[in-house]
Design an enzyme around this catalytic site. Structure first.
Site, PDB file in Angstrom:
ATOM      1  CB  THR A  11      -0.947   0.028   1.215  1.00 43.35           C
ATOM      2  OG1 THR A  11      -0.170  -0.099   2.413  1.00 43.35           O
ATOM      3  CG2 THR A  11      -1.958  -1.108   1.136  1.00 43.35           C
ATOM      4  CB  ALA A  13       5.012   5.768  -2.599  1.00 43.54           C
ATOM      5  CB  VAL A  14       8.418   1.713  -2.715  1.00 50.15           C
ATOM      6  CG1 VAL A  14       9.281   0.621  -3.334  1.00 50.15           C
ATOM      7  CG2 VAL A  14       9.209   3.008  -2.621  1.00 50.15           C
ATOM      8  NE  ARG A  99      19.459  -0.069   1.309  1.00 47.91           N
ATOM      9  CZ  ARG A  99      18.874   1.115   1.387  1.00 47.91           C
ATOM     10  NH1 ARG A  99      19.505   2.146   1.950  1.00 47.91           N
ATOM     11  NH2 ARG A  99      17.656   1.272   0.905  1.00 47.91           N
ATOM     12  CB  CYS A 130      16.532   6.226  -3.826  1.00 45.07           C
ATOM     13  SG  CYS A 130      16.577   7.339  -2.404  1.00 45.07           S
ATOM     14  CD  GLN A 157      18.614  12.069  -1.588  1.00 42.48           C
ATOM     15  OE1 GLN A 157      19.793  12.126  -1.233  1.00 42.48           O
ATOM     16  NE2 GLN A 157      17.786  11.185  -1.052  1.00 42.48           N
ATOM     17  N   PRO A 182      -1.270  28.389   8.738  1.00 47.18           N
ATOM     18  CG  PRO A 182      -1.869  27.598  10.844  1.00 47.18           C
ATOM     19  CD  PRO A 182      -2.440  28.288   9.643  1.00 47.18           C
ATOM     20  CG  HIS A 242      16.076  10.995  -5.492  1.00 48.94           C
ATOM     21  ND1 HIS A 242      14.945  11.639  -5.049  1.00 48.94           N
ATOM     22  CD2 HIS A 242      16.343  10.025  -4.558  1.00 48.94           C
ATOM     23  CE1 HIS A 242      14.561  11.091  -3.908  1.00 48.94           C
ATOM     24  NE2 HIS A 242      15.383  10.121  -3.589  1.00 48.94           N
ATOM     25  CG  ASN A 317      12.400   9.208  -5.857  1.00 53.97           C
ATOM     26  OD1 ASN A 317      11.944  10.016  -6.677  1.00 53.97           O
ATOM     27  ND2 ASN A 317      11.820   8.999  -4.701  1.00 53.97           N
TER      28      ASN A 317
END
Length: 341
Positions: A11, A13-14, A99, A130, A157, A182, A242, A317
């Site tokens: 669900t 974005a990626v 990673r 990214c 980015q 505001p 990006h 990205n």
């Protein structure tokens, strides 16, 4: 029998982009499962011309899938990725959790696909940061020809790198400025509308941010441990795309003309570079959205160092910086026979 795939974090974005790219690239999936937290159960997501209903990741049986594309955040990945791999699936994880683990390959297919010759020891493959991905795709052909000694980068980015909440914040703050409401930053540390923020992720002891650290250590792991890379990573008021301004110091002389010829032929790259003032050609973030390629423009000599070369690198990205790279890793696994139904 085709492959069975789960997208964990579908669900976000990626995650949504992963579903789109699996369909666009005709990945041979017999069945695709969209997984998320319990609050999203039953939500409908598009997968090509089909509709998937979101299932609860906490109760899903991962033994019935061959591959999991994971984009659920570092905490979830640290807690769940190894369990999923032990159930039999290969995990391609988009977070930073794995990673730098020496037993987990960190892969950009155009750069180091040869690091995947068998099933990873832990059953996990890491998707790089990214900005790192698009940078090393552009650095690789130059490094092969003239050996890169040092790279100095400034990144620009998009807010989508910070997730949906950051995208919403840019939208709401921009509107607030026009109607004189505001502005209270929440997802990002300071106002992002009509502003730039030189801080992505947390500050470390040496004054660098973790995003800047990631670019350095990941480039070394993916491309060459001898490369020195320094970066300043900046969040800008752009939704997607990006950019990296990269200044290279090479061991050997390389003219901009020869560099352009090399980049033009390199996999995953598209060179858009012409300085004729009557018809200049260069790429900006808005022009890269929805594209698979990493774009390179403004290739020129940097006279401040010996054998200096500069370039402007732009990429979507959410695609090459995340979802596309993950699907490309899956394609490598499939082509090498590591991933089987």
């Amino acid at each position: 029998m085709g492959l069975k795939i789960a997208v964990y974090g579908a669900t976000g974005a990626v995650g949504k982009e992963m579903l789109t790219i699996l369909e666009e690239r005709l990945f041979p999936a017999e069945e695709v499962f969209a997984l998320a937290t319990r609050k999203s159960i039953g939500r409908e997501l598009s997968y090509g011309d089909r509709t998937l209903k979101v299932k609860d990741a906490a109760t899903f049986d991962f033994s019935k899938v061959d591959l999991v594309l994971m984009s659920a955040g570092g905490d979830v990945s640290r807690a769940e990725a190894q369990k999923i791999a032990k159930a039999g699936a290969i995990v391609i994880d988009n977070s930073s959790a794995w990673r730098m683990d020496p037993d987990v390959p960190l892969i950009v297919p155009e750069v180091n696909a040869d690091a995947l010759e068998s099933r990873p020891k832990k059953g996990i493959i890491a998707n790089p940061n990214c900005s790192t991905i698009q940078t090393v795709v552009a650095l690789k052909p130059i490094h092969d020809r003239a050996r890169i000694k040092r790279v100095s980068c400034a990144t620009y980015q998009a807010v989508s790198g910070g997730g949906q909440a950051a995208m919403d914040e840019l939208w709401h703050q921009t509107r607030a400025i026009y109607v004189n409401d505001p502005i209270e930053p929440d997802a990002l540390p300071k106002q992002i509308a009509f502003n730039v923020i030189p801080k992505i992720d947390v500050f470390m002891e040496d004054g660098a941010t973790k995003e800047e650290w990631k670019m350095t250590v990941e480039t070394k792991k993916i491309l060459d441990p001898s490369i020195k890379l320094f970066s300043t990573c900046v969040r800008v008021p752009v939704f997607v795309g990006h950019c990296v301004a990269a200044h290279l110091e090479l061991e050997e002389e390389l003219s901009p003309e020869e560099a352009r010829d090399i980049l033009r032929e390199a996999p995953g790259l598209m060179l858009i570079d012409r300085t004729d003032e009557d018809d200049p050609m260069y790429v900006t973030p808005i022009e890269c959205v929805g594209e698979f390629a990493t774009f390179v423009s403004r290739v020129r000599s940097d006279p401040t160092v010996e054998n200096g070369l500069a370039m402007w690198i732009v990429s979507d990205n959410l695609r090459k910086g995340a979802a596309l790279n993950a699907v490309q890793i899956a394609e490598v696994l499939l082509n090498k026979g590591i991933l089987k139904a």
